[in-house]
Design a protein around this motif. Structure first.
Motif, PDB file in Angstrom:
ATOM      1  N   LEU A   1      18.531 -11.402 -18.871  1.00  0.00           N
ATOM      2  CA  LEU A   1      18.623 -11.714 -17.439  1.00  0.00           C
ATOM      3  C   LEU A   1      20.076 -11.991 -17.054  1.00  0.00           C
ATOM      4  N   THR A   2      20.327 -12.068 -15.765  1.00  0.00           N
ATOM      5  CA  THR A   2      21.650 -12.473 -15.282  1.00  0.00           C
ATOM      6  C   THR A   2      21.808 -13.985 -15.457  1.00  0.00           C
ATOM      7  N   HIS A   3      22.990 -14.500 -15.154  1.00  0.00           N
ATOM      8  CA  HIS A   3      23.205 -15.956 -15.250  1.00  0.00           C
ATOM      9  C   HIS A   3      22.279 -16.723 -14.313  1.00  0.00           C
ATOM     10  N   SER A   4      21.934 -16.086 -13.194  1.00  0.00           N
ATOM     11  CA  SER A   4      21.034 -16.779 -12.260  1.00  0.00           C
ATOM     12  C   SER A   4      19.567 -16.447 -12.542  1.00  0.00           C
ATOM     13  N   GLU A   5      19.317 -15.952 -13.760  1.00  0.00           N
ATOM     14  CA  GLU A   5      17.958 -15.711 -14.247  1.00  0.00           C
ATOM     15  C   GLU A   5      17.196 -14.694 -13.407  1.00  0.00           C
ATOM     16  N   ARG A   6      17.888 -13.667 -12.988  1.00  0.00           N
ATOM     17  CA  ARG A   6      17.244 -12.549 -12.294  1.00  0.00           C
ATOM     18  C   ARG A   6      17.375 -11.312 -13.176  1.00  0.00           C
TER      19      ARG A   6
ATOM     20  N   PHE B   1      23.641 -24.219 -26.594  1.00  0.00           N
ATOM     21  CA  PHE B   1      22.373 -23.831 -27.225  1.00  0.00           C
ATOM     22  C   PHE B   1      21.712 -22.690 -26.452  1.00  0.00           C
ATOM     23  N   ASP B   2      21.681 -22.819 -25.134  1.00  0.00           N
ATOM     24  CA  ASP B   2      21.030 -21.776 -24.326  1.00  0.00           C
ATOM     25  C   ASP B   2      21.714 -20.425 -24.532  1.00  0.00           C
ATOM     26  N   ALA B   3      23.047 -20.433 -24.562  1.00  0.00           N
ATOM     27  CA  ALA B   3      23.783 -19.179 -24.774  1.00  0.00           C
ATOM     28  C   ALA B   3      23.507 -18.627 -26.176  1.00  0.00           C
ATOM     29  N   MET B   4      23.480 -19.539 -27.162  1.00  0.00           N
ATOM     30  CA  MET B   4      23.196 -19.120 -28.540  1.00  0.00           C
ATOM     31  C   MET B   4      21.785 -18.541 -28.636  1.00  0.00           C
ATOM     32  N   ALA B   5      20.819 -19.217 -27.997  1.00  0.00           N
ATOM     33  CA  ALA B   5      19.418 -18.769 -28.067  1.00  0.00           C
ATOM     34  C   ALA B   5      19.272 -17.361 -27.483  1.00  0.00           C
TER      35      ALA B   5
END
Lengths: 283, 305
Positions: free
Chosen positions: B18-23, B85-89
């Motif tokens: 997804l994009t950074h804004s979760e789209r 963590f989110d980026a790593m995941a």
């Protein structure tokens, strides 16, 4: 039908999904519940607490297995490890029938862990039916396929969803787990009459019915299993029961799970429809 | 379009990050136009475009796998902090999508992936790897197979020089650089205490504790992650204890395992027998060894007595 070859000739009443927030209540209070539905994948493991709890539940209650990742509609053949584990659990739970979804979710060995909609084509119906037969032959109990909620339709589809369900069920000679909430959700997302769907399903193949709640957004509905059942879904349920008779019914509540009693009370609302079906059958 | 082809195209789209804004992205990382992909396979309706309908599945996929992954690795999350963590995941799940019918196995490749991608954990890579090893061992211990335990009478007449003991499949032996066992218990306690304390307080406390552990000089700790009465425990082991168990897990006969483990040990020679006896007593009480297989090796070992 109350008892048929697709539900192992059983006559189960109203069940609820077995979910971990309720384990303690169930094991200590031992409430009267007709049956529990378990998610097969949660117990397709080698050992540990989940299996111990399942064994304790099995000492007191009837259990039916419901899967979420067999992906009858995936173009690839069944995963042998999955089948082996599933059969081991079937032997443990003594489930009279087994259900999973009429959907796909994996390709080339990669899993989406979602219930993705099928393209309603004859090729897909043939392939799906073949896979259902393979699974049933391996696990040696009746199989019922469940219609899913969907948010997309494919250009390549050659028939309606209910025609596809009937085509698959006929070709596989399998049962149907009729989810009336899913029918409602899809009918809103794809603008069809949900009663046309319910009226088109072969009544003699219905092994079980699912009811559930969902979440409404501005432009679509999501099947979230986190609310009580709404009236339009109860009306569909009433029509389904009218057609198929007193059938094993299960309430799904998987997110924002309230107390055991609240979930069970919601499920028991189905009694008013089942009672009238029993009455009609007796007359 | 053939079924397999359609499923490949849709799965590829659904699993696109997804994009950074979760789209859903309009252009996939490989240059595909996602609008074109969507309109080729999915019908629009009177409320949603093909792109928007596909996006529902794209978002559901990522929300589901990211939340399952975060649930399994709260310790790694505490070590790295939420944002890293989110980026790593996301990076891990792009490289290592699920290959199993169960989400339980989602993190099975995290340790080796983190070792190959040190930049994902930054300065705390070793700490993050240790924590990932512990959390994966915890998952394995939770629902791993328990075989019938070895009984003292099983050993009657068995030659220790030939005897090969097997530990329970649910046990993991870990040599770690940081005391991540204590840290993980604290992280979990913080999560359990969320009802009685504010989230901000817990986050501060967690950051402080992780910072303190990260500043420690690395020093080896040895751990057995095991299960007792269906609860998972982390048991600290002596160096020699760990070495014996590891040698046995590797298939060495009992005598050879003990001999190699005690070579160079700081335990006084006179005290070693007592130590070994005490360790075996504890392991037996915890049911850590499986009953002997009737393998030709062990049969022969018994018959020579």
């Amino acid at each position: 039908m109350p008892a048929n070859r697709f539900n192992g000739h059983t006559d189960y009443g109203i069940g609820i999904g077995l979910r971990s927030p309720h384990y303690h209540h169930i094991l200590t209070r031992k409430p009267v519940v007709d049956w529990f539905e378990i998610i097969s994948e949660n117990f397709m493991i080698d050992g540990g607490r989940p299996l111990r709890i399942l064994d304790q539940i099995l000492e007191q209650y009837k259990v039916v297995q419901h899967g979420v990742s067999m992906y009858f509609g995936s173009a690839e053949r069944p995963n042998r490890e999955h089948l082996r584990r599933l059969k081991t659990l079937v032997q443990r739970s003594k489930t009279p029938w087994l259900s999973d979804h009429l959907c796909w979710g994996s390709v080339d060995g990669r899993y989406t862990h979602d219930l993705l909609p099928m393209p309603y084509t004859f090729e897909a119906a043939r392939s799906t039916a073949q896979k259902i037969r393979e699974v049933r032959d391996f696990i040696e109990i009746p199989v019922a396929v469940e219609n899913v909620s969907s948010y997309a339709e494919f250009h390549v589809s050659e028939m309606t969803e209910w025609e596809f369900l009937n085509e698959v069920a006929e070709r596989a000679d399998c049962g149907i787990l009729l989810d009336v909430n899913n029918i409602y959700v899809s009918s809103q997302n794809h603008s069809f009459d949900p009663f046309t769907y319910v009226n088109s399903v072969p009544a003699e193949r219905v092994a079980q019915i699912h009811i559930a709640g969902h979440s409404k957004y501005r432009r679509y509905i999501l099947d979230t299993h986190d609310h009580p059942v709404i009236d339009p879904v109860w009306k569909l349920y009433a029509r389904a029961i009218e057609r198929v008779g007193h059938t094993a019914t299960l309430l799904e509540w998987d997110d924002s799970i309230p107390s055991f009693d609240e979930v069970h009370d919601e499920a028991l609302k189905a009694n008013r429809f089942l009672a009238s079906a029993s009455l009609a059958a007796a007359v | 379009m053939k079924l397999l082809n359609l499923q490949r195209r849709m799965a590829r789209a659904v699993m696109t990050p997804l994009t950074h804004s979760e789209r859903m992205r309009t252009v996939a990382p490989d240059g595909r136009s996602m609008r074109a992909v969507a309109s080729q396979i999915i019908k629009p309706n009177d409320r949603l475009t093909s792109f928007e309908r596909l996006e529902i599945y794209n978002r559901q996929y990522w929300f589901r796998v990211l939340s399952a992954f975060a649930e399994d690795f709260p310790g790694v999350r505490a070590v790295l902090g939420g944002r890293r963590f989110d980026a790593m995941a996301k990076a891990y799940l792009i490289d290592c999508p699920s290959q199993s019918f169960t989400l339980r196995n989602l993190g099975s490749r995290l340790v080796s992936w983190l070792q190959k991608h040190p930049s994902r954990a930054g300065e705390r890579q070793n700490l993050a790897v240790d924590m990932a090893r512990l959390e994966w061992a915890d998952i394995e211990a939770f629902d791993g197979l328990r075989e019938p335990s070895l009984k003292p009478e099983d050993l009657a007449g068995v030659n220790p020089a030939k005897l090969r003991l097997r530990s329970q499949p649910y046990i993991s032996l870990l040599a770690l650089r940081y005391p991540v066992d204590d840290l993980l218990l604290e992280v979990r306690k913080d999560s359990d205490d969320l009802d009685v304390a504010s989230n901000a307080f817990n986050e501060r406390h967690k950051r402080k504790r992780v910072g303190a552990v990260a500043k420690l000089n690395p020093s080896a700790i040895f751990l057995a992650v095991h299960r007792l009465d269906e609860d998972v425990y982390f048991r600290r082991l002596d160096r020699e204890e760990f070495a014996i168990l590891s040698a046995l897990q590797a298939g060495k006969p009992l005598s050879a395992a003990i001999e190699s483990a005690l070579r160079g040990s700081l335990i006084a020679v006179a005290d070693r027998a007592a130590h070994v006896e005490k360790w075996f007593h504890t392991w037996a009480a915890l049911g850590w060894f499986c009953r002997l297989e009737k393998s030709p090796k062990n049969e022969k070992a018994a018959s020579r007595q």
